[in-house]
Design a protein around this motif. Sequence first.
Motif, PDB file in Angstrom:
ATOM      1  N   GLY A   1       7.254  -4.833 -39.977  1.00  0.00           N
ATOM      2  CA  GLY A   1       7.196  -3.191 -40.036  1.00  0.00           C
ATOM      3  C   GLY A   1       6.547  -2.666 -41.086  1.00  0.00           C
ATOM      4  O   GLY A   1       6.217  -1.506 -41.219  1.00  0.00           O
ATOM      5  N   TYR A   2       5.818  -3.590 -41.713  1.00  0.00           N
ATOM      6  CA  TYR A   2       4.584  -3.111 -42.753  1.00  0.00           C
ATOM      7  C   TYR A   2       3.464  -2.339 -41.756  1.00  0.00           C
ATOM      8  O   TYR A   2       3.144  -2.959 -40.939  1.00  0.00           O
ATOM      9  N   ARG A   3       2.872  -1.292 -42.267  1.00  0.00           N
ATOM     10  CA  ARG A   3       1.886  -0.731 -41.561  1.00  0.00           C
ATOM     11  C   ARG A   3       0.590  -0.482 -42.443  1.00  0.00           C
ATOM     12  O   ARG A   3       0.587  -0.519 -43.811  1.00  0.00           O
ATOM     13  N   VAL A   4      -0.308  -0.925 -41.785  1.00  0.00           N
ATOM     14  CA  VAL A   4      -1.694  -0.954 -42.512  1.00  0.00           C
ATOM     15  C   VAL A   4      -2.232   0.516 -42.828  1.00  0.00           C
ATOM     16  O   VAL A   4      -2.373   1.240 -41.909  1.00  0.00           O
ATOM     17  N   GLY A   5      -2.820   0.732 -44.074  1.00  0.00           N
ATOM     18  CA  GLY A   5      -3.132   2.059 -44.567  1.00  0.00           C
ATOM     19  C   GLY A   5      -4.677   2.120 -44.441  1.00  0.00           C
ATOM     20  O   GLY A   5      -5.462   2.699 -43.755  1.00  0.00           O
ATOM     21  N   HIS A   6      -5.280   0.650 -44.907  1.00  0.00           N
ATOM     22  CA  HIS A   6      -6.663   0.500 -44.828  1.00  0.00           C
ATOM     23  C   HIS A   6      -6.971  -0.949 -44.766  1.00  0.00           C
ATOM     24  O   HIS A   6      -6.080  -1.675 -45.478  1.00  0.00           O
ATOM     25  N   GLU A   7      -8.137  -1.448 -44.205  1.00  0.00           N
ATOM     26  CA  GLU A   7      -8.285  -2.696 -44.056  1.00  0.00           C
ATOM     27  C   GLU A   7      -9.834  -2.971 -43.737  1.00  0.00           C
ATOM     28  O   GLU A   7     -10.539  -1.852 -43.324  1.00  0.00           O
ATOM     29  N   GLY A   8     -10.439  -4.330 -44.302  1.00  0.00           N
ATOM     30  CA  GLY A   8     -11.694  -4.325 -44.054  1.00  0.00           C
ATOM     31  C   GLY A   8     -12.061  -5.623 -44.265  1.00  0.00           C
ATOM     32  O   GLY A   8     -11.243  -6.707 -44.349  1.00  0.00           O
ATOM     33  N   CYS A   9     -13.528  -6.094 -44.376  1.00  0.00           N
ATOM     34  CA  CYS A   9     -13.796  -7.299 -44.488  1.00  0.00           C
ATOM     35  C   CYS A   9     -15.212  -7.233 -45.327  1.00  0.00           C
ATOM     36  O   CYS A   9     -16.015  -6.294 -45.189  1.00  0.00           O
ATOM     37  N   ILE A  10     -15.500  -8.107 -46.162  1.00  0.00           N
ATOM     38  CA  ILE A  10     -16.533  -8.500 -47.078  1.00  0.00           C
ATOM     39  C   ILE A  10     -16.895  -9.658 -46.892  1.00  0.00           C
ATOM     40  O   ILE A  10     -16.114 -10.637 -47.349  1.00  0.00           O
ATOM     41  N   GLY A  11     -18.293 -10.091 -46.485  1.00  0.00           N
ATOM     42  CA  GLY A  11     -18.936 -11.165 -46.574  1.00  0.00           C
ATOM     43  C   GLY A  11     -18.246 -12.212 -45.510  1.00  0.00           C
ATOM     44  O   GLY A  11     -18.277 -13.202 -45.779  1.00  0.00           O
ATOM     45  N   GLY A  12     -18.139 -11.789 -44.333  1.00  0.00           N
ATOM     46  CA  GLY A  12     -17.442 -12.679 -43.190  1.00  0.00           C
ATOM     47  C   GLY A  12     -15.997 -12.657 -42.957  1.00  0.00           C
ATOM     48  O   GLY A  12     -15.435 -12.247 -43.837  1.00  0.00           O
ATOM     49  N   GLU A  13     -15.906 -13.411 -41.880  1.00  0.00           N
ATOM     50  CA  GLU A  13     -14.412 -13.479 -41.610  1.00  0.00           C
ATOM     51  C   GLU A  13     -13.343 -13.874 -42.780  1.00  0.00           C
ATOM     52  O   GLU A  13     -12.108 -13.302 -42.645  1.00  0.00           O
ATOM     53  N   LYS A  14     -13.789 -14.700 -43.443  1.00  0.00           N
ATOM     54  CA  LYS A  14     -12.915 -15.000 -44.698  1.00  0.00           C
ATOM     55  C   LYS A  14     -12.731 -14.092 -45.632  1.00  0.00           C
ATOM     56  O   LYS A  14     -12.451 -14.468 -46.982  1.00  0.00           O
TER      57      LYS A  14
END
Length: 183
Positions: free
Chosen positions: A121-134
């Motif tokens: 039930g956790y909800r994402v507020g923001h997300e992203g990626c820096i420098g590739g999939e990992k």
Amino acid sequence: MGRQGTDRNEPDFRGGCQNGYVVRDIEAAMNHWITGMGVGPWFYIEDVKTDWFRHRGQESDAKMSIALANSGDLQIELIQPRNEAPSMYREFLDAGHERLQHMSYWTEDYQGLYNKALALGYRVGHEGCIGGEKGRFAYFNTEAHPGTVIEISDISGGKGRTFGHIRKVAEGWDGSDPIRIIK
């Protein structure tokens, strides 16, 4: 949102690795940590390049600066939003806050921890990626208890090696070259 505990069906948010502070003036904040607390050196990225960034499920062109240093085992992150694009950082400042915003938990099983948090039930507020999939990261909404935003960060790639380097350099830091620019 489920309670945090030791139940195997809940995310393991013990052992936070990083405290993240959202600030209006990152240079002044670094100087405070250097002169007032003896923490450094700071690794500073003035213009963070994200592969992608979403705020509350919508693409966002959020721009930010970050600075990283260690105080013992704990990494300190300073974040300054550089535009008005939607992000939890911008919301935090717009609400009149300038202080500790999140605790980050690092994992080499990012997708597993991410999926477990969402299933509970956790909800994402923001997300992203820096420098590739990992280089993925996600901030979960935790409005039920203000001041305790939870971030998870994938350290299975280059980011993990960078964080290890920052910690190692901090161990022997003699006060010289307190702000190191990363391009």
